[in-house]
Scaffold this motif. Structure first.
Motif, PDB file in Angstrom:
ATOM      1  N   ILE A  33       7.505  13.230  -2.477  1.00  0.00           N
ATOM      2  CA  ILE A  33       7.379  14.692  -2.445  1.00  0.00           C
ATOM      3  C   ILE A  33       7.749  15.170  -1.056  1.00  0.00           C
ATOM      4  N   GLU A  34       8.910  15.787  -0.949  1.00  0.00           N
ATOM      5  CA  GLU A  34       9.419  16.210   0.363  1.00  0.00           C
ATOM      6  C   GLU A  34       8.734  17.465   0.869  1.00  0.00           C
ATOM      7  N   PHE A  63      13.987  11.324  -5.569  1.00  0.00           N
ATOM      8  CA  PHE A  63      13.870  10.131  -6.401  1.00  0.00           C
ATOM      9  C   PHE A  63      14.386   8.920  -5.629  1.00  0.00           C
ATOM     10  N   LEU A  64      13.575   7.881  -5.576  1.00  0.00           N
ATOM     11  CA  LEU A  64      13.871   6.696  -4.790  1.00  0.00           C
ATOM     12  C   LEU A  64      14.502   5.584  -5.617  1.00  0.00           C
ATOM     13  N   GLY A 105      18.084   9.006  -4.334  1.00  0.00           N
ATOM     14  CA  GLY A 105      18.318  10.010  -3.304  1.00  0.00           C
ATOM     15  C   GLY A 105      18.462  11.421  -3.810  1.00  0.00           C
ATOM     16  N   ASP A 106      18.623  11.608  -5.118  1.00  0.00           N
ATOM     17  CA  ASP A 106      18.732  12.958  -5.661  1.00  0.00           C
ATOM     18  C   ASP A 106      17.410  13.701  -5.508  1.00  0.00           C
ATOM     19  N   VAL A 107      17.520  15.017  -5.359  1.00  0.00           N
ATOM     20  CA  VAL A 107      16.339  15.872  -5.161  1.00  0.00           C
ATOM     21  C   VAL A 107      16.283  16.908  -6.274  1.00  0.00           C
ATOM     22  N   LEU A 108      15.109  17.069  -6.837  1.00  0.00           N
ATOM     23  CA  LEU A 108      14.853  18.120  -7.824  1.00  0.00           C
ATOM     24  C   LEU A 108      13.743  19.003  -7.283  1.00  0.00           C
ATOM     25  N   VAL A 109      14.002  20.304  -7.214  1.00  0.00           N
ATOM     26  CA  VAL A 109      13.014  21.261  -6.710  1.00  0.00           C
ATOM     27  C   VAL A 109      12.548  22.127  -7.872  1.00  0.00           C
TER      28      VAL A 109
END
Length: 570
Positions: A425-426, A452-453, A505-509
């Motif tokens: 969670i960034e 996502f790691l 590495g993709d980010v979902l907000v």
């Protein structure tokens, strides 16, 4: 006739039974959606299947349990329900929900006679639906999982291995799914035992009389409140973004609300029909969300009992989006979230001082799944996100709380998500300026960014992104919900409900909506605007633009002269 004091003691005893059921469920379930989020509905019901006590998590579940129990008893026959039986029902058109929300219930017997039922509904992880996690694009019921039409998990206290083997061999996550269902069984058995303890103490006849009195009293309270509401007929509509199949078609929910001296009538016959995708709602689900709004207007300060809803009447068209019939798909139940807000939108025309503006309008679910590189095992974690509530005559909307259909629910903590899944969670916090401006401001939504790691699937279950949360009077709408993939990159995409294949590495907000404002923003106290700026709910720019209040962004002091000029010019 049982006296009032004894009835009240029994009522609280039944409520304690339901709460103990909930605690046992949370201690024994395998699924964070249950024990962290409280995605459940638990009830104690009378011999007719009408609820007399509940332990709410998702408010619409408990009322839906009434409908499901009655359908199951009709199907099985009352004479075929024995002491020690535990029944599971997930046939949507009877159970009031989709296949992954099975209703488990047990009859409560005394000396061979059914005196009531204990019920528990939760969200389980997998029952052979066509897609892992969640289904967003089914076109008929047969794509939505394996059905149990009132099947006995336990018969006279003996486990039915055939049913559990069917689940085991038809689930992608059999251990967690069966573990959760057994937790439901445990909760129901607890409810049966504790209610039988009350029977031993007070006697069967006294308990039965008390249950009748509890529901009759609930009806009287509702009718007294209904008599005080404005009378009239009002109509409103809103839209679900899409049905998951016809992606360019917004699906209309249309309600006409009539309040008389005797009843509230909710007529949904103007709502869309021929909806191909899985947002169709079983009639029990429609009854449930209508009941929630009716109760919030009439008896919000008392626990749920079936008698509360006797003055309410619902009219639907079979085959419509609010009255699914076989084999219509029903998996994505988000229609029931927006439906309650449409009722409030209609009522706001006749009683703007009694109802709030629209909230963010969604539970904004995010579900991740895949294979966890830390242990090589399949993982699935989910959370529902908080939204802003609408402003109202009494004040501002609440900031960042669970949607009105989930008053007993929580979201999944950062620490749990990061421990149980390859997600980081960034960021997580309030969204400034997302609440609609008004004399009483709409509450702000929240934003949570997931990195996502490992290669994963990210499922966004969000269906109010194309329309903004409506306001009341001269208030302004809130900002809408929206999902952002890989923000700030050349791959940025803004979307709503969707099934997303994500790389490492993709980010979902997940950005949730704010509530609509109530009343003219220029009537808001400048000191309240300055406090909003200081607390990060409203930017200095929005304070000037929307409220006509000039606030120093560093000191948070009000420039009184500049504010006076702005407001005079407006």
């Amino acid at each position: 006739m049982t006296d009032a004091i004894t009835t009240e003691i029994i009522r609280h005893g039944l409520l304690a039974n339901a709460q103990e059921m909930a605690r046992n469920l949370c201690r024994t379930s395998y699924n964070t959606v249950v024990y962290e989020i409280h995605d459940y509905g638990i009830g104690i019901h009378d011999a007719n299947g009408d609820v007399v006590a509940d332990a709410p998590g998702i408010a619409i579940f408990t009322r839906g349990n009434d409908h499901g129990i009655k359908k199951a008893v009709e199907f099985l026959g009352r004479e075929n329900l024995h002491p020690g039986d535990v029944v599971m029902l997930n046939y949507p058109y009877w159970s009031s929900a989709h296949t992954l929300d099975p209703l488990v219930f047990a009859p409560i017997h005394d000396d061979g006679e059914i005196i009531g039922f204990a019920s528990c509904r939760i969200h389980v992880l997998d029952l052979k639906q066509k897609d892992a996690g969640y289904v967003l694009d089914s076109t008929d019921m047969y794509q939505e999982g394996i059905f149990f039409p009132a099947s006995k998990l336990y018969n006279r206290g003996v486990q039915n291995d055939d049913i559990f083997n069917l689940i085991r061999f038809n689930s992608r996550m059999p251990e967690r799914t069966i573990g959760d269902i057994q937790a439901q069984v445990s909760a129901c058995v607890t409810g049966v035992r504790r209610t039988q303890d009350l029977v031993v103490k007070y006697g069967r006849e006294t308990i039965a009389e008390a249950m009748v009195a509890i529901n009759d009293h609930g009806e009287r309270l509702a009718r007294l409140a209904l008599a005080k509401l404005p009378k009239g007929t009002w109509r409103a509509h809103d839209f679900v973004d899409t049905d998951g199949i016809d992606l360019d078609r917004m699906v209309k929910l249309d309600v006409e609300v009539t309040i008389t001296d005797d009843e509230m009538i909710l007529d949904w016959t103007g709502s869309d029909t021929d909806v191909k995708g899985p947002i169709n709602l079983p009639i029990g689900g429609t009854e449930a969300f209508c009941s929630l709004i009716f109760k919030s207007l009439t008896t919000p300060d008392t626990s749920v009992v079936a008698g509360n809803f006797r003055p309410m009447r619902i009219i639907t068209t079979p085959g419509s989006v609010v009255h699914a019939v076989p084999p219509m798909p029903t998996f994505t139940l988000w229609t029931g979230l927006l439906g309650g807000e449409v009722i409030l939108k209609a009522l706001a025309q006749g009683m703007p001082d009694l109802v709030p503006a629209c909230s963010g309008g969604d539970v904004c679910s995010m579900m991740g799944l895949g294979v966890n590189p830390r242990n090589g095992e399949a993982w699935l974690e989910a959370t529902n996100e908080a939204v802003g509530f609408g402003g109202h005559a009494g004040g501002d909307g609440e900031d960042g709380i669970m949607h009105l259909t989930e008053p007993g629910c929580r979201n999944n903590p950062v620490e749990v998500l990061e421990t149980k899944s390859p997600m980081f969670i960034e960021s997580y916090g309030y969204r400034p300026d997302s609440g609609g401006a008004g004399e009483h401001r709409g509450g702000v939504g929240v934003g949570r960014a997931y990195r996502f790691l490992a290669p994963s699937t990210g499922i966004a279950i969000v269906y109010k992104t194309l329309t903004k949360p409506w306001s009341i009077g001269d208030g302004q709408p809130g900002d809408n919900n929206h999902i952002v993939l890989n923000p700030g990159t050349d791959r940025e995409v803004v979307k709503g409900g969707s099934y997303n294949a994500l790389d490492t590495g993709d980010v979902l907000v997940n950005n949730t909506g704010g509530g609509g404002g109530w009343g003219d923003p220029l009537r808001r106290d400048p000191a309240a605007v300055a406090a909003d700026v200081r607390n990060g709910f409203v930017s200095a720019e929005a304070a000037r633009r929307d409220y006509g209040v000039v606030v120093d962004p560093r000191t948070h002091e009000i420039d009184d002269e500049a504010t006076r000029r702005l407001r005079s010019a407006a």
